[in-house]
Structure formats: C-alpha cells, structure tokens
Design an enzyme around this catalytic site. Structure first.
Site, PDB file in Angstrom:
ATOM      1  N   GLU A  46     -18.176 -23.386  26.000  1.00 24.80           N
ATOM      2  CA  GLU A  46     -19.099 -22.278  25.703  1.00 24.80           C
ATOM      3  C   GLU A  46     -19.977 -21.943  26.897  1.00 24.80           C
ATOM      4  O   GLU A  46     -20.698 -20.943  26.888  1.00 24.80           O
ATOM      5  CB  GLU A  46     -19.971 -22.625  24.495  1.00 24.80           C
ATOM      6  CG  GLU A  46     -21.237 -23.400  24.794  1.00 24.80           C
ATOM      7  CD  GLU A  46     -20.998 -24.840  25.227  1.00 24.80           C
ATOM      8  OE1 GLU A  46     -21.928 -25.461  25.748  1.00 24.80           O
ATOM      9  OE2 GLU A  46     -19.874 -25.356  25.045  1.00 24.80           O
TER      10      GLU A  46
ATOM     11  N   HIS B 265     -17.988 -28.237  28.562  1.00 29.39           N
ATOM     12  CA  HIS B 265     -18.587 -27.257  27.656  1.00 29.39           C
ATOM     13  C   HIS B 265     -17.868 -25.916  27.771  1.00 29.39           C
ATOM     14  O   HIS B 265     -18.195 -25.113  28.649  1.00 29.39           O
ATOM     15  CB  HIS B 265     -20.067 -27.066  27.992  1.00 29.39           C
ATOM     16  CG  HIS B 265     -20.948 -28.170  27.519  1.00 29.39           C
ATOM     17  ND1 HIS B 265     -21.891 -28.002  26.525  1.00 29.39           N
ATOM     18  CD2 HIS B 265     -21.021 -29.469  27.883  1.00 29.39           C
ATOM     19  CE1 HIS B 265     -22.522 -29.151  26.315  1.00 29.39           C
ATOM     20  NE2 HIS B 265     -22.007 -30.049  27.136  1.00 29.39           N
TER      21      HIS B 265
ATOM     22  N   CYS C  14     -17.739 -32.454  24.260  1.00 26.48           N
ATOM     23  CA  CYS C  14     -18.789 -33.297  24.836  1.00 26.48           C
ATOM     24  C   CYS C  14     -18.974 -34.570  24.014  1.00 26.48           C
ATOM     25  O   CYS C  14     -18.059 -35.374  23.891  1.00 26.48           O
ATOM     26  CB  CYS C  14     -20.075 -32.483  24.972  1.00 26.48           C
ATOM     27  SG  CYS C  14     -21.341 -33.261  25.978  1.00 26.48           S
TER      28      CYS C  14
END
Length: 406
Positions: free
Chosen positions: A375, A373, A289
């Site tokens: 995650e 992202h 990011c």
C-alpha cells in the site's frame, strides 16, 4: 562515541543517547519531553508524516536519512492513523517555513500537539552508519535530561522490543467498517489511495465495478492506505481488534481475512498466531508485514531479528516466477526464516535483492503474504497487484486441512 558539531537551530539543547553509551547532541523541537525506544533509521526521501503515523513504528525513535525534513508541512490527508506512533524523531535539519499547497500546519507544532519530542542539527549520516555497524538498539531522546550519562541510563533501562507483544497498544478497541462510502468520502475531501487521477497509477489498480466481497481485517497496527486499497479492489472491510478469535471471524461469514502490518516482535503475538492457525485452510488469507510474519508462524515457520531492519521507500524485491523487480516500501525489524518454511507447504514468492531475506510466500490456494508494504504511503505503487490478487484467491478458494499448522 559522541556526535560532534555545533548546535544548529533555535530550539533548546537536546540529546539522543544509545544504550552503548554513544550520544548525539542537537536542538530540540516538537514536544519538550523525554522518550525512550529502539533507535532505527528510514531512508525515504519523502513521506515523513506517513512515517510518523505508521503504527509499525510504535516504540521506536526514528532517524530520517534525508537531510531536510519539514519542507511540505503536514495535512490530515497524509496521516496513516489517528496520531503519530513514533516515540521520538531525529533529523539533520528541520526546514524553516514549509511550502506546499496541501499543508495545513508545520511539523514542529504538529509534534508539539501530539507530545512527540524531536531532535535536529544531528549528523544523521554518522548516526545511521553507527546503527548499521552496531545494530538497532535501545535509545533515549530528551530536551529535559541533558546529562549524557543519565540519559544513557534511561536508554539502558527502557524495555526491549524483543519478546513483547505490543499490538494491543496500537490496535482498534472495537470493530469498525471501511466501505466504498468511506473511500469516496476521503477522495472528495482530500486524498484516498486507489483514487489517484494519474493514468500511470490508475493502471496499477483498476477501478473495480463487479460484485464486492467481505473481508475481516485483523488490526495489528493498520495503516489507512491499506483500507483504501482493499476497498478500491472490491472489498467491504470490517476491521477487527488484534485479539479477535477465529470463532468470531468464522461466525461473521467473511469471504476472506486480511492480516495487517504492526510493530515489534511477532513471536509473542500468541493470540494472533493462534487465530490465524485456526483460520488456515478455512478462509483465504492475505497478510503484510507483521501479518506476513504471523502467517508464517501459524504455518509452522520461525522468525528472527535483523541487525538494523529495512525501512524506506526504495527497497528492491525480486518477484519469483516472472523475473520482475518491484521497488517497495518497507518498515520491519524482523523477518521470516526461509529454512523454517520447509515442510509447511509454503512456497517462496519474493526475495529481497539487498540481503536475500524472505519478502513473500504463499500456501497455494489458501494464503499468501509479503513482508513489505504494497500500500506504500509513502512509496512506489509497483505492488498494488497484490490487492487484486486477493480477489482471485477468494474466488478460487476451496477449504482444506492444513496439517503443518497443527
């Protein structure tokens, strides 16, 4: 342009005004307050609590395109940071009594407790279409200022995200550690990313039992799921403030450096760019990011602002070289300029299938990063391999001089 329709719900009258003079009326919930920020929208069907607590949303008023929000209440395990970071929140309909065995409270009281104003009863479809056509812009949301022209003035007077380094408002004040003990504690007490019981999810991130490496994670606005997955992948993490210099990181003897997500315009984050420029070729680096954008700038690339950004949990990304498509979680308004990477030694690795913007690149043997992202939180788990890939980069790393970084 003024949003039409009768006021829905039992809250007080409230307004959302954009800098172009358009206004949407609805009912307020959450805190009774006035807030300004950049208006944007998120297309995720679930995960509103993770959206609220993602520090990348700092300075923004977020509209959820899913029509019913609040269904599952809130709980401490889903928080991605210590508090919500959105300036304001807009929904089509605030659900009544929540229904989830995990819930420990409702969305309304949660926002009241954290001082975040919100707006319901809004035609979020028309608002989203307007932002897609006109672009993300400054806005103000209020349950106090009900004169439309006054609230438009507040929106126009609010600061733009462009040209401001706001990472200092979301980073940790002091370094702290996140280790296997923290992950195990979170797994015992509730939810910890990387410790899910689902066989399908577990297959995307194998439980690491080998030697552990140490990582300095520069916190530009870190989400907790990132820390969980780094630890689950075999790293003991020390989280460092955004302003940390390269000298301090090198003296710490870390095996690798991670660059986190974060809010706003990457170009003004001069301290972070300088730190990464000094670390390139001296420590293996993984960024996501904002960290991805900072890595590109440190390598000699450039960034630019998208008209309305990518925000949601269903964005398709093509992974080059293996002809695979990942469904990804995204939250960003700026992207790396692909043409600017020429001559930096970088190689493109991922491309957005909707608009063909840069979603990932690598500096072979030295660093890699992705715009999205991996995650998730909320979102799919397709990209968890990127955390395991960090182990490979660290194991094979050989220091090198990086001339493109200056």
């Amino acid at each position: 342009m003024t949003g039409a329709g009768a006021l829905v719900g039992s809250g007080p009258p409230a307004l959302l005004a954009l800098q172009d003079g358009s206004v949407w009326r609805g009912r307020g919930f959450g805190a009774l307050a006035t807030a300004a920020g950049e208006a944007c929208f998120n297309t995720g069907m679930t995960g509103y609590q993770e959206v609220l607590t993602d520090p990348s949303y700092y300075g923004q008023i977020v509209t959820m395109t899913a029509p019913h929000i609040g269904n599952t209440g809130v709980n401490p395990d889903d928080d991605q940071s210590e508090r919500p970071f959105v300036s304001g929140f807009v929904v089509r309909e605030l659900s009544g009594p929540h229904s989830s065995w995990r819930a420990q409270g409702g969305l309304d009281e949660y926002l009241v407790r954290h001082g975040v104003p919100a707006l319901s009863g809004v035609d979020t479809r028309s608002l989203t279409r307007h932002l897609r056509s006109a672009g993300a812009m400054r806005a103000a949301l209020s349950t106090e200022v009900l004169d439309a022209s006054d609230l438009v003035d507040i929106a126009r007077d609010s600061p733009s995200l462009i040209g401001r380094d706001i990472t200092g408002d979301v980073t940790t004040a002091v370094p702290y550690e996140w280790t296997a003990a923290d992950l195990d504690h979170r797994a015992r007490c509730g939810y910890a990313s990387g410790k899910e019981a689902s066989p399908a999810t577990a297959a995307l991130l194998k439980d690491w039992r080998g030697p552990r490496s140490t990582v300095a994670a520069i916190d530009f606005g870190m989400k907790r799921n990132i820390l969980d997955l780094l630890v689950a992948s075999g790293f003991d993490v020390t989280v460092m403030p955004a302003h940390t210099g390269a000298k301090e990181i090198l003296q710490g003897g870390f095996d690798g450096v991670f660059l986190s997500n974060g809010p706003g315009d990457p170009e003004p984050v001069s301290a972070g760019i300088a730190t990464v420029r000094s670390l390139l070729g001296r420590r293996p680096i993984f960024g996501i990011c904002l960290g991805h954008q900072i890595l590109a700038l440190a390598a000699g690339g450039a960034t630019y602002k998208l008209p309305f950004g990518h925000r949601g949990a269903n964005h398709p990304v093509r992974r080059l070289g293996c002809e695979r498509v990942e469904i990804t979680c995204q939250n960003h308004g700026f992207v790396v300029d692909e043409a600017s990477l020429k001559g930096t030694g970088a190689r493109l690795t991922h491309v957005n299938l909707n608009d063909h913007t840069v979603e990932g690149f690598e500096m072979p043997g030295l660093a890699y990063s992705v715009q999205y992202h991996p995650e998730a939180g909320p979102g799919p788990h397709d990209s968890r391999y990127l955390f395991e890939q960090f182990r490979t980069l660290i194991a094979r790393f050989e220091p090198a001089h990086v001339s493109a970084a200056g």
